[in-house]
Design a protein around this motif. Sequence first.
Motif, mmCIF file in Angstrom:
data_model
loop_
_atom_site.group_PDB
_atom_site.id
_atom_site.type_symbol
_atom_site.label_atom_id
_atom_site.label_comp_id
_atom_site.label_asym_id
_atom_site.label_seq_id
_atom_site.Cartn_x
_atom_site.Cartn_y
_atom_site.Cartn_z
ATOM 1 N N SER A 146 40.094 32.997 41.690
ATOM 2 C CA SER A 146 41.202 33.577 40.928
ATOM 3 C C SER A 146 40.738 33.772 39.490
ATOM 4 C CB SER A 146 42.410 32.649 40.965
ATOM 5 O OG SER A 146 42.147 31.463 40.223
ATOM 6 N N ASP A 147 41.560 34.440 38.688
ATOM 7 C CA ASP A 147 41.156 34.684 37.305
ATOM 8 C C ASP A 147 41.010 33.387 36.503
ATOM 9 O OD1 ASP A 147 43.842 34.101 37.271
ATOM 10 O OD2 ASP A 147 44.470 35.968 36.315
ATOM 11 N N LYS A 148 41.597 32.279 37.009
ATOM 12 C CA LYS A 148 41.456 31.000 36.316
ATOM 13 C C LYS A 148 40.026 30.480 36.342
ATOM 14 C CE LYS A 148 46.161 29.195 36.857
ATOM 15 N NZ LYS A 148 46.979 28.062 37.344
ATOM 16 N N LEU A 149 39.267 30.864 37.366
ATOM 17 C CA LEU A 149 37.892 30.381 37.501
ATOM 18 C C LEU A 149 36.862 31.469 37.257
ATOM 19 C CD1 LEU A 149 39.440 28.004 38.927
ATOM 20 C CD2 LEU A 149 37.443 27.791 40.396
ATOM 21 N N ALA A 150 37.309 32.649 36.847
ATOM 22 C CA ALA A 150 36.386 33.772 36.682
ATOM 23 C C ALA A 150 35.306 33.489 35.648
ATOM 24 C CB ALA A 150 37.160 35.030 36.289
ATOM 25 N N THR A 174 46.256 38.576 39.970
ATOM 26 C CA THR A 174 47.666 38.347 40.277
ATOM 27 C C THR A 174 48.232 39.524 41.076
ATOM 28 O OG1 THR A 174 47.918 37.083 38.239
ATOM 29 C CG2 THR A 174 49.929 37.871 39.283
ATOM 30 N N GLY A 175 48.876 39.235 42.184
ATOM 31 C CA GLY A 175 49.451 40.280 43.027
ATOM 32 C C GLY A 175 48.554 40.738 44.154
ATOM 33 N N ASP A 176 47.253 40.363 44.121
ATOM 34 C CA ASP A 176 46.339 40.743 45.194
ATOM 35 C C ASP A 176 46.595 39.899 46.437
ATOM 36 O OD1 ASP A 176 45.114 42.579 43.569
ATOM 37 O OD2 ASP A 176 43.364 41.323 43.107
ATOM 38 N N SER A 177 46.311 40.476 47.596
ATOM 39 C CA SER A 177 46.310 39.722 48.848
ATOM 40 C C SER A 177 44.913 39.164 49.080
ATOM 41 C CB SER A 177 46.721 40.619 50.017
ATOM 42 O OG SER A 177 48.059 41.072 49.843
ATOM 43 N N LEU A 178 44.840 37.947 49.588
ATOM 44 C CA LEU A 178 43.545 37.269 49.707
ATOM 45 C C LEU A 178 42.604 37.960 50.674
ATOM 46 C CD1 LEU A 178 41.582 34.942 49.243
ATOM 47 C CD2 LEU A 178 42.849 33.623 50.955
ATOM 48 N N VAL A 179 43.059 38.282 51.881
ATOM 49 C CA VAL A 179 42.144 38.746 52.920
ATOM 50 C C VAL A 179 41.410 40.034 52.534
ATOM 51 C CG1 VAL A 179 41.970 39.561 55.304
ATOM 52 C CG2 VAL A 179 43.314 37.517 54.778
ATOM 53 N N PRO A 180 42.068 41.078 52.005
ATOM 54 C CA PRO A 180 41.318 42.277 51.623
ATOM 55 C C PRO A 180 40.251 42.007 50.557
ATOM 56 C CG PRO A 180 43.662 42.757 51.734
ATOM 57 C CD PRO A 180 43.525 41.275 51.849
ATOM 58 N N VAL A 181 40.557 41.150 49.587
ATOM 59 C CA VAL A 181 39.569 40.817 48.556
ATOM 60 C C VAL A 181 38.432 40.017 49.171
ATOM 61 C CG1 VAL A 181 39.192 39.595 46.379
ATOM 62 C CG2 VAL A 181 41.315 40.868 46.747
ATOM 63 N N VAL A 199 44.895 28.446 43.484
ATOM 64 C CA VAL A 199 45.512 29.748 43.744
ATOM 65 C C VAL A 199 45.037 30.296 45.090
ATOM 66 C CG1 VAL A 199 45.723 32.122 42.943
ATOM 67 C CG2 VAL A 199 45.740 30.243 41.279
ATOM 68 N N LEU A 200 43.736 30.217 45.345
ATOM 69 C CA LEU A 200 43.185 30.746 46.590
ATOM 70 C C LEU A 200 43.483 29.853 47.784
ATOM 71 C CD1 LEU A 200 41.528 32.700 44.708
ATOM 72 C CD2 LEU A 200 39.696 32.441 46.369
ATOM 73 N N TYR A 201 43.272 28.553 47.591
ATOM 74 C CA TYR A 201 43.307 27.655 48.739
ATOM 75 C C TYR A 201 44.591 26.833 48.758
ATOM 76 C CZ TYR A 201 38.563 29.234 48.297
ATOM 77 O OH TYR A 201 37.466 30.039 48.164
ATOM 78 N N SER A 202 45.687 27.538 48.641
ATOM 79 C CA SER A 202 46.996 26.913 48.806
ATOM 80 C C SER A 202 47.236 26.660 50.289
ATOM 81 C CB SER A 202 48.096 27.812 48.249
ATOM 82 O OG SER A 202 48.172 29.008 48.999
ATOM 83 N N ARG A 203 48.264 25.910 50.591
ATOM 84 C CA ARG A 203 48.575 25.600 51.995
ATOM 85 C C ARG A 203 48.779 26.870 52.816
ATOM 86 N NH1 ARG A 203 53.118 21.180 52.838
ATOM 87 N NH2 ARG A 203 51.491 20.046 51.698
ATOM 88 N N ASP A 204 49.367 27.903 52.222
ATOM 89 C CA ASP A 204 49.645 29.142 52.957
ATOM 90 C C ASP A 204 48.387 29.970 53.200
ATOM 91 O OD1 ASP A 204 52.322 28.491 53.008
ATOM 92 O OD2 ASP A 204 52.814 29.655 51.213
ATOM 93 N N ASN A 205 47.352 29.770 52.364
ATOM 94 C CA ASN A 205 46.165 30.616 52.446
ATOM 95 C C ASN A 205 45.031 30.037 53.284
ATOM 96 O OD1 ASN A 205 47.143 32.724 50.939
ATOM 97 N ND2 ASN A 205 46.213 32.076 49.016
ATOM 98 N N ILE A 206 45.019 28.721 53.489
ATOM 99 C CA ILE A 206 43.875 28.092 54.142
ATOM 100 C C ILE A 206 43.612 28.678 55.531
ATOM 101 C CG2 ILE A 206 43.110 25.950 55.255
ATOM 102 C CD1 ILE A 206 42.471 25.924 52.381
ATOM 103 N N ARG A 207 44.653 28.794 56.348
ATOM 104 C CA ARG A 207 44.454 29.281 57.716
ATOM 105 C C ARG A 207 43.926 30.717 57.748
ATOM 106 N NH1 ARG A 207 45.416 28.378 62.953
ATOM 107 N NH2 ARG A 207 46.141 30.099 64.268
#
Length: 304
Positions: A146-150, A174-181, A199-207
């Motif tokens: 995410s931009d926090k670690l850029a 901000t606003g991007d979907s993880l999978v396409p990126v 931001v990337l590895y939230s509970r909703d994104n891990i799977r």
Amino acid sequence: MRRLALLLFLAFFWLPLQAAQLAVVLGGEEGAYREFLGTLKGAVGGSDWQVSWEGSSEKFQQAPPAGVDLIVAVGSQAARVALARADGPPVIATLLTRSAYETVRAESPARRSGITALYLDQPLQRQIAFIQRLLPDNRRVMTVVSDKLADQLPQLKRLGNAAKLSVDTAVLNTGDSLVPVLERVLGQEGVYLALPDSVLYSRDNIRPFLLTTYRYQRPVVAFSAAFVQAGALAALHTTPAQLALEVAQWINRQRPGALVLPPAQGPSRFSVVINTQVARSFKLTLPGEDEILSSLSAAAGEKP
């Protein structure tokens, strides 16, 4: 007069023996926090310091302890409440990522000095060395942040190039979907390095993250044992007990009343964990955890 002389004598020899007071604020009740607390209390026992107060962030907010010389804030929420008081004692924040620490500091209304941190984040150079020992034939590393670690990406690329590794990166705005990126960097063979990014590895994104990397057959090197249990290939990480031992070393080197806190930094102690089931699914033959750990420790002169 004899009684007065005896009292003065005892006071003269007793006062230097009084241990400095240490408060430990816990950001949660989970096992990691209790593991940290138990290890810390054992490691400072018998030194010039003693844990005179321990409790939750809520307890600290309601009734901050008086007469404390130093606060150890365990977790982001604990660091947040410990920094809320402009006139409070010095603070060591730990069991949080570098990004979380910087966010807490920026949000703190006091913005005061007298604070340091021992991050969960492993140094990038150690991460590159880990990948080289885990998969010596690999020639490419990829990551999304995410931009926090850029701001870490230029250093990662320099270290990768120095190790003769190609490094491909992308930033999730901000606003991007993880999978396409994510798919932008997964097109070629290599190892995916997951940096600690909430931001990337939230509970909703891990799977969806792990399903996508597996679909592309890209092994993931992660930052926690829990991530490996979820499906990453391996992780270089530091346990709560290891963090506590290192914090205790910092504290035990301090003289009460003359604190000199080290700069915020990553841990020197670390562990290695490998998911052998994932390795088999990728048809990988890997060195053992102890072999990698010993090699990394010997090369860097650091403590596993």
